[in-house]
Write a protein that holds these residues in place. Structure first.
Motif, PDB file in Angstrom:
ATOM      1  N   THR A 159       0.803  -1.227   0.000  1.00 52.18           N
ATOM      2  CA  THR A 159       0.000   0.000   0.000  1.00 52.18           C
ATOM      3  C   THR A 159       0.833   1.273   0.000  1.00 52.18           C
ATOM      4  OG1 THR A 159      -0.105   0.130   2.431  1.00 52.18           O
ATOM      5  CG2 THR A 159      -1.763  -1.230   1.320  1.00 52.18           C
ATOM      6  N   GLY A 160       2.108   1.189   0.425  1.00 50.17           N
ATOM      7  CA  GLY A 160       2.957   2.374   0.519  1.00 50.17           C
ATOM      8  C   GLY A 160       2.758   3.146   1.805  1.00 50.17           C
ATOM      9  N   GLU A 161       1.776   2.744   2.618  1.00 48.73           N
ATOM     10  CA  GLU A 161       1.502   3.442   3.864  1.00 48.73           C
ATOM     11  C   GLU A 161       2.383   2.889   4.982  1.00 48.73           C
ATOM     12  OE1 GLU A 161      -2.606   3.123   4.736  1.00 48.73           O
ATOM     13  OE2 GLU A 161      -3.261   4.206   2.930  1.00 48.73           O
ATOM     14  N   PHE A 162       2.698   3.753   5.954  1.00 46.40           N
ATOM     15  CA  PHE A 162       3.502   3.323   7.092  1.00 46.40           C
ATOM     16  C   PHE A 162       2.591   2.725   8.162  1.00 46.40           C
ATOM     17  CE2 PHE A 162       6.536   5.977   4.963  1.00 46.40           C
ATOM     18  CZ  PHE A 162       7.768   5.428   5.297  1.00 46.40           C
ATOM     19  N   GLU A 163       3.057   1.625   8.754  1.00 49.14           N
ATOM     20  CA  GLU A 163       2.268   0.913   9.748  1.00 49.14           C
ATOM     21  C   GLU A 163       3.124   0.596  10.961  1.00 49.14           C
ATOM     22  OE1 GLU A 163       1.187  -2.566   7.604  1.00 49.14           O
ATOM     23  OE2 GLU A 163      -0.371  -1.588   6.413  1.00 49.14           O
ATOM     24  N   ASP A 164       2.494   0.648  12.123  1.00 45.27           N
ATOM     25  CA  ASP A 164       3.175   0.245  13.354  1.00 45.27           C
ATOM     26  C   ASP A 164       3.069  -1.272  13.490  1.00 45.27           C
ATOM     27  OD1 ASP A 164       3.838   2.844  14.159  1.00 45.27           O
ATOM     28  OD2 ASP A 164       1.852   3.150  15.037  1.00 45.27           O
ATOM     29  N   ILE A 165       4.210  -1.917  13.694  1.00 49.95           N
ATOM     30  CA  ILE A 165       4.198  -3.359  13.911  1.00 49.95           C
ATOM     31  C   ILE A 165       5.013  -3.681  15.158  1.00 49.95           C
ATOM     32  CG2 ILE A 165       4.085  -3.775  11.422  1.00 49.95           C
ATOM     33  CD1 ILE A 165       6.997  -4.990  11.860  1.00 49.95           C
ATOM     34  N   THR A 166       4.729  -4.824  15.733  1.00 47.74           N
ATOM     35  CA  THR A 166       5.514  -5.338  16.846  1.00 47.74           C
ATOM     36  C   THR A 166       6.298  -6.539  16.357  1.00 47.74           C
ATOM     37  OG1 THR A 166       3.852  -4.616  18.445  1.00 47.74           O
ATOM     38  CG2 THR A 166       5.453  -6.256  19.187  1.00 47.74           C
ATOM     39  N   MET A 167       7.615  -6.413  16.353  1.00 42.43           N
ATOM     40  CA  MET A 167       8.462  -7.512  15.895  1.00 42.43           C
ATOM     41  C   MET A 167       8.683  -8.463  17.066  1.00 42.43           C
ATOM     42  SD  MET A 167      12.173  -7.454  14.036  1.00 42.43           S
ATOM     43  CE  MET A 167      12.787  -8.914  13.210  1.00 42.43           C
ATOM     44  N   THR A 168       8.003  -9.582  17.024  1.00 44.72           N
ATOM     45  CA  THR A 168       8.123 -10.595  18.067  1.00 44.72           C
ATOM     46  C   THR A 168       9.134 -11.656  17.640  1.00 44.72           C
ATOM     47  OG1 THR A 168       6.364 -11.917  17.101  1.00 44.72           O
ATOM     48  CG2 THR A 168       5.718 -10.249  18.719  1.00 44.72           C
ATOM     49  N   ARG A 169       9.406 -12.564  18.538  1.00 41.60           N
ATOM     50  CA  ARG A 169      10.293 -13.683  18.211  1.00 41.60           C
ATOM     51  C   ARG A 169       9.700 -14.512  17.078  1.00 41.60           C
ATOM     52  NH1 ARG A 169      11.820 -18.959  19.436  1.00 41.60           N
ATOM     53  NH2 ARG A 169      13.990 -19.224  20.168  1.00 41.60           N
ATOM     54  N   GLU A 170       8.379 -14.746  17.126  1.00 37.53           N
ATOM     55  CA  GLU A 170       7.707 -15.526  16.092  1.00 37.53           C
ATOM     56  C   GLU A 170       7.818 -14.836  14.737  1.00 37.53           C
ATOM     57  OE1 GLU A 170       6.508 -16.664  19.986  1.00 37.53           O
ATOM     58  OE2 GLU A 170       6.354 -14.689  19.025  1.00 37.53           O
ATOM     59  N   TYR A 171       7.717 -13.528  14.753  1.00 40.92           N
ATOM     60  CA  TYR A 171       7.826 -12.721  13.533  1.00 40.92           C
ATOM     61  C   TYR A 171       9.192 -12.931  12.886  1.00 40.92           C
ATOM     62  CZ  TYR A 171       6.416  -8.514  10.850  1.00 40.92           C
ATOM     63  OH  TYR A 171       6.023  -7.635   9.877  1.00 40.92           O
ATOM     64  N   ALA A 172      10.252 -12.907  13.704  1.00 37.11           N
ATOM     65  CA  ALA A 172      11.614 -13.083  13.195  1.00 37.11           C
ATOM     66  C   ALA A 172      11.833 -14.502  12.663  1.00 37.11           C
ATOM     67  CB  ALA A 172      12.627 -12.767  14.290  1.00 37.11           C
ATOM     68  N   VAL A 173      11.271 -15.499  13.351  1.00 37.56           N
ATOM     69  CA  VAL A 173      11.433 -16.882  12.911  1.00 37.56           C
ATOM     70  C   VAL A 173      10.793 -17.092  11.540  1.00 37.56           C
ATOM     71  CG1 VAL A 173      10.764 -19.277  13.375  1.00 37.56           C
ATOM     72  CG2 VAL A 173      11.694 -17.856  15.215  1.00 37.56           C
ATOM     73  N   ILE A 174       9.645 -16.456  11.312  1.00 36.39           N
ATOM     74  CA  ILE A 174       9.001 -16.569  10.009  1.00 36.39           C
ATOM     75  C   ILE A 174       9.905 -16.016   8.915  1.00 36.39           C
ATOM     76  CG2 ILE A 174       7.147 -15.602   8.583  1.00 36.39           C
ATOM     77  CD1 ILE A 174       5.322 -15.927  10.991  1.00 36.39           C
ATOM     78  N   ALA A 175      10.558 -14.879   9.184  1.00 37.34           N
ATOM     79  CA  ALA A 175      11.479 -14.307   8.201  1.00 37.34           C
ATOM     80  C   ALA A 175      12.617 -15.268   7.911  1.00 37.34           C
ATOM     81  CB  ALA A 175      12.029 -12.975   8.709  1.00 37.34           C
ATOM     82  N   LEU A 176      13.191 -15.860   8.943  1.00 37.92           N
ATOM     83  CA  LEU A 176      14.296 -16.804   8.758  1.00 37.92           C
ATOM     84  C   LEU A 176      13.841 -18.029   7.966  1.00 37.92           C
ATOM     85  CD1 LEU A 176      15.804 -16.590  12.351  1.00 37.92           C
ATOM     86  CD2 LEU A 176      16.932 -15.828  10.242  1.00 37.92           C
ATOM     87  N   ARG A 177      12.646 -18.507   8.282  1.00 33.93           N
ATOM     88  CA  ARG A 177      12.143 -19.697   7.589  1.00 33.93           C
ATOM     89  C   ARG A 177      11.923 -19.418   6.110  1.00 33.93           C
ATOM     90  NH1 ARG A 177       6.616 -22.534   7.172  1.00 33.93           N
ATOM     91  NH2 ARG A 177       7.217 -24.695   6.780  1.00 33.93           N
ATOM     92  N   MET A 178      11.282 -18.297   5.798  1.00 32.77           N
ATOM     93  CA  MET A 178      10.993 -17.999   4.405  1.00 32.77           C
ATOM     94  C   MET A 178      12.269 -17.725   3.610  1.00 32.77           C
ATOM     95  SD  MET A 178       7.757 -18.417   3.969  1.00 32.77           S
ATOM     96  CE  MET A 178       7.901 -19.757   5.151  1.00 32.77           C
ATOM     97  N   PHE A 179      13.274 -17.132   4.256  1.00 36.52           N
ATOM     98  CA  PHE A 179      14.536 -16.863   3.581  1.00 36.52           C
ATOM     99  C   PHE A 179      15.339 -18.141   3.361  1.00 36.52           C
ATOM    100  CE2 PHE A 179      13.664 -12.580   3.422  1.00 36.52           C
ATOM    101  CZ  PHE A 179      14.716 -11.863   2.889  1.00 36.52           C
ATOM    102  N   SER A 180      14.945 -19.220   4.014  1.00 36.51           N
ATOM    103  CA  SER A 180      15.636 -20.495   3.839  1.00 36.51           C
ATOM    104  C   SER A 180      15.096 -21.289   2.659  1.00 36.51           C
ATOM    105  CB  SER A 180      15.496 -21.344   5.110  1.00 36.51           C
ATOM    106  OG  SER A 180      16.045 -20.688   6.222  1.00 36.51           O
ATOM    107  N   TYR A 181      14.066 -20.793   1.989  1.00 35.42           N
ATOM    108  CA  TYR A 181      13.427 -21.556   0.919  1.00 35.42           C
ATOM    109  C   TYR A 181      14.225 -21.578  -0.377  1.00 35.42           C
ATOM    110  CZ  TYR A 181       8.905 -22.863   2.919  1.00 35.42           C
ATOM    111  OH  TYR A 181       7.926 -23.472   3.645  1.00 35.42           O
TER     112      TYR A 181
END
Length: 477
Positions: A274-296
């Protein structure tokens, strides 16, 4: 619209085998930039075959051969997920197989609950994601109930078995003698199930990123991802530039995840859609998802040490932004309610009650949440016989990526134990799904053309380990 029909498709059913009238169309997901010529339409099938009054429409696309020597055993492409629609998923590569198999049609059928086949999908707001994956939150309970109530579907019938019955109806309606199956990831479960249920309908099968039939998807996520990440970090240590730049990147990963467990990070990120700025909370689960998807894939595996190092040194935005893009893509490409229906019927009932993992990425909360979700969903566990290894002498080619974080080569080896006419190829340095990489399409099509001839695989020696990004400018020359 996901497809443009030329002219508007009209479908009808008649008594003979040629029940479908295919009309010219273009396929490709909206906004993808892909526009592939095909022939499209739909076939009505009972939603519940025990009570056939209500029907659903299956979305079908066929890439027709113009050959005068056409063979009546087309290639059927089976999408993964669960939750991907075949028409959109394969729109960009269907032409490749069409060119390499000049005497065969290529057929795409959106599995019931995906694509344009009565899709089962409930929207997820970006700011809801953390709560929906938090076992301690009540947000996921409300979302599950609202999602189920919003669907005009008997979710107990949206299973792999019923999807295969649908494909048999399509085969008969098109007057096809046999299929050549190509399934990727969860699509390999569909292929194996087809081989088990209707062996006479299958000439051969290609299984790419194999899910062994007795595997409960989710149970091995921890072990497989840990294995891939450890191998990525080991390769970094062996690479002079990577080791000099990042040191012990694996320990940095655990250090950062421990920090997030104690105190999640508040960030303000620009939404890539959307190009809009959003507030997010980076949790441990959030980071693990990034690591998992980058491992594909090997293209993104090489970014992992850099992404971890930046996050561990006060710059978590890169990892968070990548996780945001991945979650947005998954939300758009998967029919999440179909995934729930399949998982609750075919996987969750066969999961262990506890795993007792230590120093884990996912932890036991993953399994607890999956089981709790299924308690709020209308589903019937499959008969245990569904999970029995598939025994077959149908010619089968199994493909694996060396570093696949979700369906590693060991899964294929396990499935091969009861496939008496099978062979297994492992692509060096590759991740999840390899059939479209390098020279693999030529190997796949050579197998389809003649499954009894020895495959020429010398070209697979061109696969190499990936290069590491030392900074955002790319790998060091």
């Amino acid at each position: 619209m996901k497809r443009i029909l030329i002219p508007l498709v009209t479908w009808f059913l008649v008594a003979d085998a040629n029940a479908l009238n295919l009309e010219k169309c273009y396929i490709g997901a909206k906004g993808s930039g892909i526009s592939t010529a095909a022939h499209c339409g739909s076939l009505a099938v009972p939603e519940n075959r025990a009570n056939p009054d209500k029907t659903i429409e299956l979305n079908i696309a066929v890439l027709k051969t113009s050959s005068s020597e056409k063979l009546n055993d087309p290639l059927l492409l089976l999408a993964g997920g669960p939750g991907q629609g075949a028409v959109d998923t394969f729109a960009g590569i269907v032409g490749v197989f069409g060119q390499l198999l000049p005497n065969r049609d290529v057929v795409l059928v959106d599995q019931r609950g995906t694509g344009d086949s009565n899709p089962l999908r409930c929207e997820v707001d970006p700011d809801e994601y953390e709560a929906l994956n938090d076992m301690k939150s009540d947000a996921w309970k409300g979302w599950m109930k609202n999602c189920r109530q919003s669907l005009d579907a008997d979710t107990t019938t949206y299973t792999t078995t019923e999807a295969i019955n649908d494909l048999e109806a399509v085969r008969k309606a098109l007057g096809i003698d046999q299929w050549n199956l190509y399934g990727g990831s969860y699509g390999t479960r569909k292929a194996l199930t087809y081989m088990k249920m209707y062996p006479e309908a299958v000439r051969l099968a290609v299984l790419d990123g194999v899910v062994a039939q007795d595997e409960a998807l989710g149970v091995s996520h921890e072990e497989n991802l840990r294995s891939t990440l450890s191998r990525v970090f080991a390769l970094c240590e062996q690479d002079e530039a990577c080791a000099e730049r990042f040191g012990d990147a694996e320990q940095q990963m655990w250090k950062f995840l421990d920090k997030l467990k104690e105190e999640p990070i508040k960030l303000n990120l620009q939404n890539s859609s959307t190009g809009e700025f959003e507030d997010i909370t980076m949790t441990r689960e959030y980071a693990v998802i990034a690591l998992r998807m980058f491992s594909y894939s090997p293209e993104t595996m090489g970014l992992i040490p850099l992404m971890v190092s930046l996050a561990n040194h006060g710059q978590p935005e890169t990892m968070a932004y990548q996780a945001q893009m991945v979650m947005s893509s998954l939300n758009q490409g998967l029919n999440n309610a179909l995934e729930i229906s399949v998982s609750c019927a075919e996987d969750v009932p066969f999961m262990p009650k506890e795993t007792h993992t230590t120093n884990s990425l996912f932890g036991d909360d993953l399994f607890e949440l999956m089981r709790a979700r299924c308690e709020l969903w209308d589903s019937n566990p499959v008969d245990p016989s569904f999970k029995e290894p598939v025994k077959s002498d149908i010619p089968t080619l199994l493909l694996s990526g060396e570093y696949d974080p979700v369906t590693p080569p060991g899964f294929a080896e396990k499935a091969m134990e009861t496939l008496t006419n099978a062979q297994h190829l492992v692509a060096k340095g590759q991740g999840h799904i390899v059939g479209t990489r390098g020279c693999m399409p030529k190997i796949v099509t050579a197998f389809i053309q003649d499954p009894e001839t020895e495959l020429e695989t010398k070209c697979m020696q061109d696969f190499r380990d990936f290069a590491f990004f030392i900074d955002m400018n790319g790998p060091k020359e």
